[in-house]
Write a protein that holds these residues in place. Structure first.
Motif, short mmCIF file in Angstrom:
data_model
loop_
_atom_site.label_atom_id
_atom_site.label_comp_id
_atom_site.label_asym_id
_atom_site.label_seq_id
_atom_site.Cartn_x
_atom_site.Cartn_y
_atom_site.Cartn_z
N MET A 39 124.23 31.51 -22.70
CA MET A 39 123.14 30.51 -22.81
C MET A 39 121.93 31.18 -22.16
N ARG A 40 120.50 31.02 -22.76
CA ARG A 40 119.43 31.84 -22.26
C ARG A 40 118.98 30.97 -21.15
N ALA A 41 118.59 31.71 -20.00
CA ALA A 41 118.24 31.26 -18.69
C ALA A 41 116.82 30.44 -19.16
N VAL A 42 116.62 29.52 -18.43
CA VAL A 42 115.45 28.46 -18.68
C VAL A 42 114.42 28.60 -17.58
N THR A 43 113.15 29.08 -17.56
CA THR A 43 112.03 29.17 -16.77
C THR A 43 111.12 28.10 -16.75
N VAL A 44 110.90 27.61 -15.57
CA VAL A 44 109.96 26.36 -15.63
C VAL A 44 108.78 26.84 -14.62
N LEU A 45 107.54 26.47 -15.04
CA LEU A 45 106.48 26.28 -14.01
C LEU A 45 105.96 25.18 -13.72
N GLY A 46 106.11 25.02 -12.21
CA GLY A 46 105.68 23.90 -11.50
C GLY A 46 104.32 23.62 -10.85
N LEU A 47 103.53 22.67 -11.06
CA LEU A 47 102.32 22.43 -10.24
C LEU A 47 102.23 21.40 -9.63
N GLU A 48 101.91 21.25 -8.37
CA GLU A 48 101.87 20.29 -7.48
C GLU A 48 100.44 20.43 -6.93
N GLY A 49 99.85 19.09 -6.79
CA GLY A 49 98.67 18.62 -6.09
C GLY A 49 98.50 17.36 -5.83
N SER A 50 99.39 16.69 -5.14
CA SER A 50 99.45 15.29 -5.03
C SER A 50 98.53 14.99 -3.48
N ALA A 51 98.47 16.12 -2.79
CA ALA A 51 97.65 15.70 -1.52
C ALA A 51 96.93 16.73 -1.15
N GLY A 98 104.81 26.99 -8.61
CA GLY A 98 105.98 27.67 -8.55
C GLY A 98 106.67 27.98 -9.79
N LEU A 99 107.57 29.08 -9.78
CA LEU A 99 108.43 29.28 -10.87
C LEU A 99 109.85 29.36 -10.60
N VAL A 100 110.62 28.71 -11.22
CA VAL A 100 112.03 28.29 -11.13
C VAL A 100 112.82 28.91 -12.23
N ARG A 101 113.87 29.79 -12.18
CA ARG A 101 114.74 30.02 -13.45
C ARG A 101 116.30 29.96 -12.97
N ASP A 102 116.60 28.92 -13.70
CA ASP A 102 118.20 28.60 -13.27
C ASP A 102 118.56 28.67 -11.85
N GLY A 103 117.80 27.92 -11.05
CA GLY A 103 118.40 27.57 -9.68
C GLY A 103 117.70 28.80 -8.76
N ARG A 104 116.83 29.62 -9.27
CA ARG A 104 116.19 30.64 -8.36
C ARG A 104 114.85 30.42 -8.43
N VAL A 105 114.34 30.40 -7.20
CA VAL A 105 112.88 30.46 -6.84
C VAL A 105 112.24 31.81 -7.27
N LEU A 106 111.43 32.15 -8.22
CA LEU A 106 110.82 33.43 -8.48
C LEU A 106 109.46 33.62 -7.63
N SER A 107 108.62 32.53 -7.56
CA SER A 107 107.51 32.43 -6.54
C SER A 107 107.01 31.09 -6.39
N ASN A 108 106.31 31.02 -5.22
CA ASN A 108 106.00 29.88 -4.78
C ASN A 108 104.63 29.84 -3.84
N PRO A 109 103.71 30.41 -4.44
CA PRO A 109 102.37 30.37 -3.69
C PRO A 109 101.55 29.02 -3.59
N ARG A 110 100.98 28.66 -2.42
CA ARG A 110 100.29 27.34 -2.21
C ARG A 110 98.75 27.64 -1.36
#
Length: 337
Positions: free
Chosen positions: A1-13, A19-31
């Motif tokens: 099964m192919r790995a799923v990569t998700v981009l997350g954007l946060e800005g609530s406060a 951040g980029l996460v691929r199957d439980g691994r944090v690839l990057s997370n700048p802020r």
């Protein structure tokens, strides 16, 4: 099964992150963090302007750090709420635009659920009672029947907001954060000043403590009755004792052997120490993360989005609005048994 990569954007406060996460691994997370002048809080308009000014740079940094191209991303997740309206809108607009430009599915994520899923991923906690403490939220949460159930919460202001507003009274710096600076000052406190202790069943109230300390602080400091460090120490001890009490009661009710602290205030080492003592006395284990993952970040939105996406959830463009009020227990948790 192919790995799923998700981009997350946060800005609530006052943080904006990608951040980029691929199957439980944090690839990057700048802020980036919007830091107002001492004695001031962050206003929605100013915060949104800050986010607009740097969100694309943070996005580029996230992709470069992960070594990925837009084509490698499977889904774009963003914070739907809760949070401050103008900053939330800023990030939602970017997420919608990217989803359309890159032709990717979109996912609106609950900010609180993002914190919980990040905490579970990083610590390996299986089914913890969660103490969620931040500038905008204070909740004790446990999972049951496809919901994160709220067992207790603040009935007025959040614990982080109480600390932030006290920092303004003493003109404590907002860099890197008022809570961090209070924590450092509290380590030098020698005297415990008695403050109101307000636990109402499973709920807590912080507004009365804040009003009291705002009223007496300058008088006590002027008379030499105590030092600023003593006030920081006393406020922390009182607030955190209340939080430990309601968390322990929830753990007893659930028969839980795990406690997890999430949210920005969860970085506080004194809170972690008090929680650890309580857990040890119960034969339970405490799980906590450091400032990389406790404080608002894009990877936590990506991780919650990854969990949602793999169970078939997507947000249609016409439903990709934001909401300042979005309770943790409103979300159907489709990814847990």
């Amino acid at each position: 099964m192919r790995a799923v990569t998700v981009l997350g954007l946060e800005g609530s406060a006052n943080k904006v992150g990608a951040g980029l996460v691929r199957d439980g691994r944090v690839l990057s997370n700048p802020r980036r963090t919007f830091v107002p002048a001492p004695g001031q809080g962050f206003l929605p308009g100013q915060t949104a302007r800050h986010h607009r000014g740097c969100v694309l740079a943070v996005l580029r940094e996230a992709l470069q750090e992960a070594g990925l191209e837009p084509a490698d991303v499977d889904c774009v997740a963003y914070t739907k709420g809760p949070g401050m309206g103008a900053p939330l809108v800023t990030v939602a607009v970017v997420a919608r635009t990217l989803a359309q430009l890159w032709n990717k599915p979109l996912l609106g994520v609950n900010h609180c659920v993002g914190h919980i899923e990040m905490g579970r991923l990083i610590t390996g906690a299986q089914n913890p009672t969660v103490l969620y403490v931040s500038g905008g939220n204070t909740q004790v949460i446990a999972y049951s029947e496809r919901r994160y159930r709220i067992f207790g919460e603040t009935i007025d202001i959040a614990v982080g907001n109480c600390l932030d507003r006290f920092a303004r009274v003493l003109k404590i710096s907002n860099d890197p954060s008022p809570g961090y600076n209070i924590e450092q000052m509290a380590k030098k406190g020698q005297k415990l000043v008695e403050l109101p202790y307000t636990v109402k069943g499973m709920d807590v109230s912080f507004s009365g403590i804040l009003s009291h300390i705002e009223e007496v602080a300058h008088k006590m400091l002027a008379s030499g009755e105590c030092t600023p460090e003593d006030l920081c120490f006393s406020l922390q001890e009182t607030l955190f004792a209340m939080l430990v009490e309601i968390t322990e009661r929830a753990m007893a009710h659930c028969g839980s052997q795990e406690a997890l602290i999430v949210g920005g205030v969860g970085c506080n080492l004194r809170l972690q120490e008090m929680m650890r003592i309580m857990c040890a006395e119960r034969g339970a284990k405490l799980f906590a993360t450091d400032e990389r993952f406790c404080i608002d970040n894009g990877a936590m939105i990506a991780q919650a989005g990854w969990e949602m996406f793999r169970t078939g959830q997507v947000t249609q463009l016409e439903d990709s609005w934001i909401t300042q009020r979005y309770r943790t227990d409103e979300v159907e948790v489709t990814w847990r048994d």
